[in-house]
Design a protein around this motif. Structure first.
Motif, PDB file in Angstrom:
ATOM      1  N   GLN A 221      32.390  51.741  41.177  1.00 33.55           N
ATOM      2  CA  GLN A 221      30.949  51.823  40.948  1.00 33.55           C
ATOM      3  C   GLN A 221      30.501  50.738  39.972  1.00 33.55           C
ATOM      4  OE1 GLN A 221      28.890  53.877  42.749  1.00 33.55           O
ATOM      5  NE2 GLN A 221      27.364  52.526  41.853  1.00 33.55           N
ATOM      6  N   TYR A 222      31.296  50.503  38.951  1.00 39.02           N
ATOM      7  CA  TYR A 222      30.969  49.434  37.997  1.00 39.02           C
ATOM      8  C   TYR A 222      30.903  48.083  38.709  1.00 39.02           C
ATOM      9  CZ  TYR A 222      31.538  45.896  34.405  1.00 39.02           C
ATOM     10  OH  TYR A 222      31.381  44.774  33.632  1.00 39.02           O
ATOM     11  N   LEU A 223      31.883  47.814  39.571  1.00 32.60           N
ATOM     12  CA  LEU A 223      31.901  46.538  40.285  1.00 32.60           C
ATOM     13  C   LEU A 223      30.709  46.403  41.222  1.00 32.60           C
ATOM     14  CD1 LEU A 223      35.703  46.084  41.056  1.00 32.60           C
ATOM     15  CD2 LEU A 223      34.332  45.036  39.241  1.00 32.60           C
ATOM     16  N   LEU A 224      30.303  47.504  41.818  1.00 34.47           N
ATOM     17  CA  LEU A 224      29.120  47.462  42.693  1.00 34.47           C
ATOM     18  C   LEU A 224      27.850  47.182  41.899  1.00 34.47           C
ATOM     19  CD1 LEU A 224      29.718  50.457  45.139  1.00 34.47           C
ATOM     20  CD2 LEU A 224      29.950  48.009  45.627  1.00 34.47           C
ATOM     21  N   ASP A 225      27.783  47.703  40.693  1.00 34.82           N
ATOM     22  CA  ASP A 225      26.585  47.580  39.871  1.00 34.82           C
ATOM     23  C   ASP A 225      26.537  46.306  39.031  1.00 34.82           C
ATOM     24  OD1 ASP A 225      25.796  50.042  40.848  1.00 34.82           O
ATOM     25  OD2 ASP A 225      26.501  51.153  39.098  1.00 34.82           O
ATOM     26  N   SER A 226      27.670  45.629  38.875  1.00 36.90           N
ATOM     27  CA  SER A 226      27.700  44.449  38.010  1.00 36.90           C
ATOM     28  C   SER A 226      27.582  43.170  38.835  1.00 36.90           C
ATOM     29  CB  SER A 226      28.992  44.424  37.187  1.00 36.90           C
ATOM     30  OG  SER A 226      30.108  44.237  38.023  1.00 36.90           O
TER      31      SER A 226
ATOM     32  N   PHE B 288      38.083  38.439  42.957  1.00 34.49           N
ATOM     33  CA  PHE B 288      37.162  39.558  42.745  1.00 34.49           C
ATOM     34  C   PHE B 288      36.916  40.310  44.054  1.00 34.49           C
ATOM     35  CE2 PHE B 288      35.084  36.791  39.223  1.00 34.49           C
ATOM     36  CZ  PHE B 288      36.128  37.072  38.353  1.00 34.49           C
ATOM     37  N   SER B 289      36.768  39.567  45.140  1.00 33.90           N
ATOM     38  CA  SER B 289      36.537  40.189  46.448  1.00 33.90           C
ATOM     39  C   SER B 289      37.758  40.959  46.924  1.00 33.90           C
ATOM     40  CB  SER B 289      36.172  39.136  47.491  1.00 33.90           C
ATOM     41  OG  SER B 289      34.970  38.507  47.148  1.00 33.90           O
ATOM     42  N   LEU B 290      38.935  40.410  46.676  1.00 37.29           N
ATOM     43  CA  LEU B 290      40.173  41.096  47.052  1.00 37.29           C
ATOM     44  C   LEU B 290      40.260  42.452  46.374  1.00 37.29           C
ATOM     45  CD1 LEU B 290      43.128  41.144  48.228  1.00 37.29           C
ATOM     46  CD2 LEU B 290      43.808  40.118  46.046  1.00 37.29           C
ATOM     47  N   VAL B 291      40.003  42.480  45.081  1.00 37.96           N
ATOM     48  CA  VAL B 291      40.104  43.733  44.327  1.00 37.96           C
ATOM     49  C   VAL B 291      39.017  44.717  44.769  1.00 37.96           C
ATOM     50  CG1 VAL B 291      39.954  44.784  42.029  1.00 37.96           C
ATOM     51  CG2 VAL B 291      41.254  42.660  42.364  1.00 37.96           C
TER      52      VAL B 291
ATOM     53  N   PHE C 174      46.559  37.680  39.182  1.00 40.01           N
ATOM     54  CA  PHE C 174      45.635  36.548  39.280  1.00 40.01           C
ATOM     55  C   PHE C 174      46.386  35.239  39.071  1.00 40.01           C
ATOM     56  CE2 PHE C 174      42.748  33.479  37.286  1.00 40.01           C
ATOM     57  CZ  PHE C 174      41.741  33.430  38.234  1.00 40.01           C
ATOM     58  N   GLU C 175      47.217  35.199  38.047  1.00 48.91           N
ATOM     59  CA  GLU C 175      47.956  33.974  37.737  1.00 48.91           C
ATOM     60  C   GLU C 175      48.953  33.616  38.834  1.00 48.91           C
ATOM     61  OE1 GLU C 175      49.017  33.311  33.465  1.00 48.91           O
ATOM     62  OE2 GLU C 175      48.364  35.396  33.324  1.00 48.91           O
ATOM     63  N   GLU C 176      49.547  34.609  39.466  1.00 48.32           N
ATOM     64  CA  GLU C 176      50.475  34.339  40.567  1.00 48.32           C
ATOM     65  C   GLU C 176      49.729  33.818  41.797  1.00 48.32           C
ATOM     66  OE1 GLU C 176      54.002  37.601  39.845  1.00 48.32           O
ATOM     67  OE2 GLU C 176      52.107  38.298  40.692  1.00 48.32           O
ATOM     68  N   GLN C 177      48.566  34.364  42.052  1.00 52.11           N
ATOM     69  CA  GLN C 177      47.794  33.953  43.219  1.00 52.11           C
ATOM     70  C   GLN C 177      47.183  32.565  43.044  1.00 52.11           C
ATOM     71  OE1 GLN C 177      44.988  36.842  44.844  1.00 52.11           O
ATOM     72  NE2 GLN C 177      46.130  38.455  43.786  1.00 52.11           N
ATOM     73  N   TYR C 178      46.805  32.241  41.821  1.00 51.43           N
ATOM     74  CA  TYR C 178      46.080  30.999  41.576  1.00 51.43           C
ATOM     75  C   TYR C 178      46.748  30.186  40.468  1.00 51.43           C
ATOM     76  CZ  TYR C 178      42.918  33.790  44.286  1.00 51.43           C
ATOM     77  OH  TYR C 178      42.398  34.585  45.264  1.00 51.43           O
ATOM     78  N   PRO C 179      47.969  29.700  40.731  1.00 51.68           N
ATOM     79  CA  PRO C 179      48.673  28.940  39.685  1.00 51.68           C
ATOM     80  C   PRO C 179      47.986  27.624  39.351  1.00 51.68           C
ATOM     81  CG  PRO C 179      49.841  28.799  41.780  1.00 51.68           C
ATOM     82  CD  PRO C 179      48.721  29.805  41.964  1.00 51.68           C
ATOM     83  N   GLN C 180      47.079  27.183  40.222  1.00 48.53           N
ATOM     84  CA  GLN C 180      46.367  25.932  39.951  1.00 48.53           C
ATOM     85  C   GLN C 180      45.417  26.075  38.764  1.00 48.53           C
ATOM     86  OE1 GLN C 180      46.094  27.872  42.578  1.00 48.53           O
ATOM     87  NE2 GLN C 180      44.008  28.002  43.330  1.00 48.53           N
TER      88      GLN C 180
ATOM     89  N   TYR D 134      36.039  39.626  32.660  1.00 41.08           N
ATOM     90  CA  TYR D 134      35.801  40.023  34.051  1.00 41.08           C
ATOM     91  C   TYR D 134      37.082  39.874  34.872  1.00 41.08           C
ATOM     92  CZ  TYR D 134      32.567  41.082  37.881  1.00 41.08           C
ATOM     93  OH  TYR D 134      31.900  41.685  38.922  1.00 41.08           O
ATOM     94  N   VAL D 135      37.819  38.800  34.654  1.00 39.91           N
ATOM     95  CA  VAL D 135      39.113  38.623  35.328  1.00 39.91           C
ATOM     96  C   VAL D 135      40.062  39.735  34.885  1.00 39.91           C
ATOM     97  CG1 VAL D 135      41.159  37.140  35.525  1.00 39.91           C
ATOM     98  CG2 VAL D 135      38.881  36.131  35.674  1.00 39.91           C
ATOM     99  N   GLN D 136      40.113  40.021  33.599  1.00 40.99           N
ATOM    100  CA  GLN D 136      40.986  41.065  33.076  1.00 40.99           C
ATOM    101  C   GLN D 136      40.635  42.438  33.656  1.00 40.99           C
ATOM    102  OE1 GLN D 136      43.592  39.079  31.992  1.00 40.99           O
ATOM    103  NE2 GLN D 136      43.908  40.954  30.883  1.00 40.99           N
ATOM    104  N   TYR D 137      39.355  42.717  33.776  1.00 41.00           N
ATOM    105  CA  TYR D 137      38.919  43.992  34.351  1.00 41.00           C
ATOM    106  C   TYR D 137      39.430  44.121  35.785  1.00 41.00           C
ATOM    107  CZ  TYR D 137      35.944  48.003  35.325  1.00 41.00           C
ATOM    108  OH  TYR D 137      35.499  49.264  35.639  1.00 41.00           O
ATOM    109  N   HIS D 138      39.313  43.058  36.535  1.00 41.03           N
ATOM    110  CA  HIS D 138      39.802  43.068  37.911  1.00 41.03           C
ATOM    111  C   HIS D 138      41.325  43.159  37.955  1.00 41.03           C
ATOM    112  CE1 HIS D 138      35.717  41.991  38.982  1.00 41.03           C
ATOM    113  NE2 HIS D 138      36.037  42.219  40.239  1.00 41.03           N
ATOM    114  N   GLU D 139      41.979  42.504  37.026  1.00 39.18           N
ATOM    115  CA  GLU D 139      43.443  42.560  36.963  1.00 39.18           C
ATOM    116  C   GLU D 139      43.910  43.979  36.650  1.00 39.18           C
ATOM    117  OE1 GLU D 139      47.343  41.263  37.257  1.00 39.18           O
ATOM    118  OE2 GLU D 139      45.511  40.273  37.921  1.00 39.18           O
TER     119      GLU D 139
END
Length: 115
Positions: free
Chosen positions: A19-24, A48-51, A76-82, A99-104
């Motif tokens: 719900q938070y992700l939908l509202d933010s 963000f979309s994956l999560v 996140f770091e494994e998926q996007y090492p770049q 925001y990244v941490q919340y998704h992680e």
């Protein structure tokens, strides 16, 4: 997908996160990060979309597709090492970092819930 009684609290937390992700909205710092570093922001949006998409499967008691689940198991770091300057995100873009941490954290909860 059935939720066992011992995981009901975790499921309730995941529902609140959904719900938070939908509202933010995405933090504006994504644009600043892209402009200042030259690193495309697409990776953030994909993560963000994956999560959020995986959460929608969990909330609807549906099975996450296998390929999606395989990607979801990676951080996140494994998926996007770049994005080597992950520490730079933390220091220079605190809203984006949170925001990244919340998704992680949400990603980890999804994995814990479906195991």
């Amino acid at each position: 997908m059935k939720i066992s009684r011992d995981k009901q609290g975790l499921f309730d937390d995941v529902k609140q996160r959904y719900q938070y992700l939908l509202d933010s909205s995405y933090p504006d710092e994504i644009v600043s990060f892209e402009k200042e570093t030259g690193i495309f922001s697409d990776d953030f949006y994909l993560f963000f979309s994956l999560v959020a998409g995986s959460l929608s499967y969990v909330i609807d008691h549906k099975r996450i597709p296998k390929k999606q689940l395989n990607v979801l198991r990676q951080s996140f770091e494994e998926q996007y090492p770049q994005i080597k300057s992950y520490q730079q995100i933390h220091e220079s873009y605190p809203l984006l970092h949170s925001y990244v941490q919340y998704h992680e954290e949400t990603r980890k909860q999804i994995i814990a819930l479906i195991q």
